[in-house]
Design an enzyme around this catalytic site. Structure first.
Site, PDB file in Angstrom:
ATOM      1  CB  CYS A   2      -0.885   0.031   1.236  1.00  0.00           C
ATOM      2  SG  CYS A   2      -1.898  -1.423   1.404  1.00  0.00           S
ATOM      3  NE  ARG A  27       4.530   1.818  -1.158  1.00  0.00           N
ATOM      4  CZ  ARG A  27       5.415   2.003  -0.188  1.00  0.00           C
ATOM      5  NH1 ARG A  27       6.501   2.700  -0.427  1.00  0.00           N
ATOM      6  NH2 ARG A  27       5.213   1.507   1.007  1.00  0.00           N
ATOM      7  CD1 TRP A  74      -0.286  -5.766  -3.728  1.00  0.00           C
ATOM      8  CD2 TRP A  74      -0.281  -6.661  -1.676  1.00  0.00           C
ATOM      9  NE1 TRP A  74       0.168  -7.064  -3.825  1.00  0.00           N
ATOM     10  CE2 TRP A  74       0.179  -7.637  -2.589  1.00  0.00           C
ATOM     11  CE3 TRP A  74      -0.365  -7.005  -0.323  1.00  0.00           C
ATOM     12  CZ2 TRP A  74       0.569  -8.918  -2.194  1.00  0.00           C
ATOM     13  CZ3 TRP A  74       0.014  -8.286   0.078  1.00  0.00           C
ATOM     14  CH2 TRP A  74       0.479  -9.222  -0.869  1.00  0.00           C
ATOM     15  CG  ASN A  98       2.111   0.298   3.987  1.00  0.00           C
ATOM     16  OD1 ASN A  98       1.833  -0.887   3.806  1.00  0.00           O
ATOM     17  ND2 ASN A  98       3.320   0.787   3.791  1.00  0.00           N
ATOM     18  N   GLY A  99       0.161  -1.643   6.068  1.00  0.00           N
ATOM     19  CA  GLY A  99       0.589  -2.579   7.115  1.00  0.00           C
ATOM     20  C   GLY A  99      -0.553  -3.508   7.500  1.00  0.00           C
ATOM     21  CD  GLU A 474      16.845 -13.110  -9.658  1.00  0.00           C
ATOM     22  OE1 GLU A 474      16.249 -13.530  -8.646  1.00  0.00           O
ATOM     23  OE2 GLU A 474      16.631 -11.988 -10.155  1.00  0.00           O
ATOM     24  CE  LYS A 478      13.599 -10.970 -11.149  1.00  0.00           C
ATOM     25  NZ  LYS A 478      14.428 -10.310 -10.196  1.00  0.00           N
ATOM     26  CD  GLU A 481       9.487 -11.169  -9.679  1.00  0.00           C
ATOM     27  OE1 GLU A 481      10.692 -10.954  -9.743  1.00  0.00           O
ATOM     28  OE2 GLU A 481       8.792 -10.768  -8.709  1.00  0.00           O
ATOM     29  CG  HIS A 497      19.424 -36.729  -6.807  1.00  0.00           C
ATOM     30  ND1 HIS A 497      19.836 -37.955  -6.351  1.00  0.00           N
ATOM     31  CD2 HIS A 497      20.534 -36.096  -7.252  1.00  0.00           C
ATOM     32  CE1 HIS A 497      21.153 -38.049  -6.485  1.00  0.00           C
ATOM     33  NE2 HIS A 497      21.589 -36.930  -7.040  1.00  0.00           N
ATOM     34  CE  LYS A 597      11.479  -2.541  -6.671  1.00  0.00           C
ATOM     35  NZ  LYS A 597      12.227  -3.614  -7.344  1.00  0.00           N
TER      36      LYS A 597
HETATM   37  O1  M6R Z   1      13.297  -4.968  -1.161  1.00  0.00           O
HETATM   38  P1  M6R Z   1      13.858  -6.350  -0.970  1.00  0.00           P
HETATM   39  O2  M6R Z   1      15.135  -6.565  -1.703  1.00  0.00           O
HETATM   40  O3  M6R Z   1      13.981  -6.733   0.475  1.00  0.00           O
HETATM   41  O4  M6R Z   1      12.785  -7.317  -1.612  1.00  0.00           O
HETATM   42  C1  M6R Z   1      12.918  -8.706  -1.521  1.00  0.00           C
HETATM   43  C2  M6R Z   1      11.982  -9.410  -2.464  1.00  0.00           C
HETATM   44  O5  M6R Z   1      10.655  -9.084  -2.156  1.00  0.00           O
HETATM   45  C3  M6R Z   1      12.261  -9.050  -3.923  1.00  0.00           C
HETATM   46  O6  M6R Z   1      13.578  -9.323  -4.288  1.00  0.00           O
HETATM   47  C4  M6R Z   1      11.310  -9.836  -4.858  1.00  0.00           C
HETATM   48  O7  M6R Z   1      11.611 -11.185  -4.822  1.00  0.00           O
HETATM   49  C5  M6R Z   1      11.406  -9.252  -6.265  1.00  0.00           C
HETATM   50  N1  M6R Z   1      10.089  -8.998  -6.779  1.00  0.00           N
HETATM   51  C6  M6R Z   1      12.123 -10.127  -7.227  1.00  0.00           C
HETATM   52  O8  M6R Z   1      12.162  -9.611  -8.509  1.00  0.00           O
END
Ligand code: M6R
Length: 602
Positions: A2, A27, A74, A98-99, A474, A478, A481, A497, A597
């Site tokens: 949020c 965000r 959010w 927010n929270g 990674e 990526k 997401e 395995h 974000k």
């Molecule tokens: O702000 P941060 O680096 O702590 O965020 C951690 C993860 O939420 C962040 O890396 C998330 O996995 C990304 N969306 C990956 O692209």
């Protein structure tokens, strides 16, 4: 997550609030709303979906008034509906939040005994109702908000606006960040300085449990002991709050392309004119016996790569964990532990909670963050800024390569301080990184054509060995997401395995494998995949391409790179594969569904 904005201004508030909300879009959100006070009356407009829907609503049902609050939501408690969208209103108070209010059920119960009715599924409505109740009992707005805030458990940043009070706003925070912007006879509240950048560069960051009362001409802050508190007003560098795509189609494309420059900045920040690595003096690896790294998501994968570096180069024992697990497993903390928290935003709730766990237990706490004013930075004994520049796209790209670069510099410095021999060419080879990344970006066309095929798949596997194993994780993260395609990353040697059962002609396998000491072993794993009809997309260098032999579906040829730097370079094709696959699928690249974000709730 949020986003919050508030203004006590001299111009119509609605356009200002919407503009600031646009800057908070990155965000992640699924509904938005604003409230203003005009001639004493409090009114609000809320809409589900993109901000354009709120803007359309405001065209048909404008909101007048020079004081207002706004919010991008959010969803946590309750679906993204208009009813659940913020601001929430009860009697003569409106609230944005927010929270997560963890004790909202208990508070709800108490309020329902007072015959107070709820009309939403949210935890936030409880805050508005509680404040409204205290006002109905005769408390003035400030005392009502203060009493409300003291009753809340959980994490929150809150802004309150009151009917009949056009020169009053209350802002308070616990666990979630909140910034106050000082204008010329105006005052602003925002989740971050980026939201406030068009209006002011004079920022005061609220600290944990601060309670702030704002008018157009004053800001009064009480700390957690209800004592008046002095908080610095800082001038932020507006360039650091710049939010534009600079001619690119997406923020992600811009941030991928920016990596040579971002890495150069990070290298310069930790290198002196003689090319020696320089770290804050208080970080002394001769006093460190063990390193514990904690992070989430992409930042966690950066830590996994760094574990290889710290162990092989500096011979330092390393533990790495995801913050959401680390914080609850109550690990013992041996003497001489350096706790390193890695986070782009510096606000990730789990990472911050893990940091709090280490307070008083670790020898030293260090924060590797991109947002230098963040909560993790403020909670660290030593702050290591990433210098990546603002990262707006939800998918982390340049922050990841900057994290890797700074972590490698830390590992090299640790090796030097501990008297270990450095890998050949180090640290001088670090300077070749920006140029190598630049060359790696040139594989874009090849990646683009492979990605058109990948976009047709339902499942994709990424493989990597050694320091490239976290890159496989990674690459898979990526891809899922951004494109919503199911993807998994595995250590190449783990394939037989279990995961090999998944392989058939419909499951592409992306292999990230520079020609290194383990390359032949990876080639064997590729053969096992191809023997079962799997389509291998090999990302390697020219030598690797030559040695891999026949049978691969496609080969993406990367520049030759010193072994230690390979994970940094191979991040580029991993990012590009996700980006171009998402483009081919037509998904929302910068704001993928369900994602935020900065994850400021557990
Ligand atoms: O702000 P941060 O680096 O702590 O965020 C951690 C993860 O939420 C962040 O890396 C998330 O996995 C990304 N969306 C990956 O692209």
């Amino acid at each position: 997550m949020c986003g919050i904005i508030g203004v006590l201004g001299n111009h119509e508030a609605a356009p200002i609030l919407v503009e600031a909300l646009k800057r908070l879009e990155y965000r992640g959100y699924d509904s938005a709303g604003i409230a203003t006070v005009n001639r004493g009356a409090l009114a609000r407009r809320r809409a589900v979906g993109k901000l354009a829907n709120l803007s359309d609503l405001l065209v048909h049902e404008p909101l007048a008034g020079k004081s207002g609050i706004g919010h991008t939501r959010w969803a946590t408690h309750g679906a993204p509906t208009v009813g659940n969208a913020h601001p929430h209103k009860a009697g003569s108070v409106a609230v944005v939040h927010n929270g997560i209010i963890e004790n909202f059920k208990e508070l709800r119960e108490e309020l329902s005994h007072k015959d107070i009715r709820f009309s939403t599924d949210t935890d936030t409505e409880t805050v508005a109702l509680l404040c409204g109740y205290h006002m109905s009992q005769g408390l003035d707005p400030v005392d009502a908000a203060r009493t409300t805030m003291r009753a809340l458990e959980g994490a929150f940043a809150l802004a309150f606006l009151f009917e009949g009070h056009e020169d009053l706003m209350i802002a308070t925070r616990k666990g979630s960040p909140l910034a106050i912007g000082h204008g010329d006879g105006e005052m602003f509240v925002g989740s971050d300085a980026i939201a406030l950048a068009p209006f002011t560069d004079q920022i005061t960051y609220l600290e944990e449990d601060d309670f702030a009362v704002l008018t157009r001409s004053s800001l009064t802050i009480w700390d957690k002991h209800d004592m008046l508190a002095n908080r610095d007003m800082r001038q932020i560098v507006l360039e650091s709050a710049r939010v534009d795509k600079d001619g690119h189609k997406h923020f992600m494309a811009k941030e991928i392309a920016e990596q040579p420059v971002a890495l150069d900045r990070a290298l310069n920040a930790y290198t002196n004119t003689s090319g020696d690595i320089t770290l804050p003096e208080e970080l002394d690896f001769t006093k460190i016996e063990r390193l514990t790294m904690v992070a989430c998501g992409t930042a966690y994968y950066a830590c996994m790569v760094a574990k290889y570096w710290f162990e092989t180069i500096a011979r330092l024992p390393v533990e790495v964990d995801v913050a959401s697990e680390f914080r609850y497993r109550e690990p013992p903390v041996p003497a001489g532990t350096l706790a390193l928290f890695v986070s782009q935003s510096g606000e990730t709730a789990d990472t911050l909670a893990a940091l709090r766990y280490m307070e008083g237990k670790a020898h030293q706490i260090a924060g590797l963050v991109n947002v230098a004013e963040s909560s993790i930075a403020r909670g660290s004994d030593v702050v290591l800024p990433l210098h990546a520049g603002p990262e707006i796209s939800v998918a982390s790209t340049k922050a990841f390569t900057c994290q890797l670069t700074v972590l490698l510099m830390l590992a090299i410095r640790a090796a030097q301080q501990r008297g270990m021999a450095l890998p050949e060419g180090m640290p001088a080879d670090l300077r070749s990184l920006p140029g190598l990344i630049h060359q790696a970006l040139a594989t874009e066309q090849q990646v683009k054509s492979s990605s058109r095929d990948l976009a047709k798949a339902q499942d994709i596997i990424f493989l990597g060995r050694g320091q490239l194993y976290p890159l496989a994780l990674e690459g898979a993260l990526k891809l899922k997401e951004l494109s919503y395609i199911h993807a998994e990353g595995y250590a190449s040697g783990e394939l037989k395995h279990g995961p090999i059962a998944l392989i058939d002609e419909k499951v592409p396998v992306v292999v990230l494998a520079p020609r290194d000491a383990l390359f032949e072993k990876t080639v064997s794993n590729m053969q096992e995949v191809m023997a079962r009809g799997g389509k291998v997309i090999l990302v390697t260098d020219a030598e690797g391409a030559r040695l891999a032999g026949e049978g691969t579906h496609e080969v993406i040829v990367m520049p030759q790179v010193p072994n230690t730097l390979a994970p940094i370079l191979y991040a580029i094709p991993a990012q590009q594969i996700a980006y171009f696959t998402a483009i081919a699928k037509g998904t929302d690249v910068d704001q993928p569904r369900n994602l935020a974000k900065s994850v400021t709730v557990e």
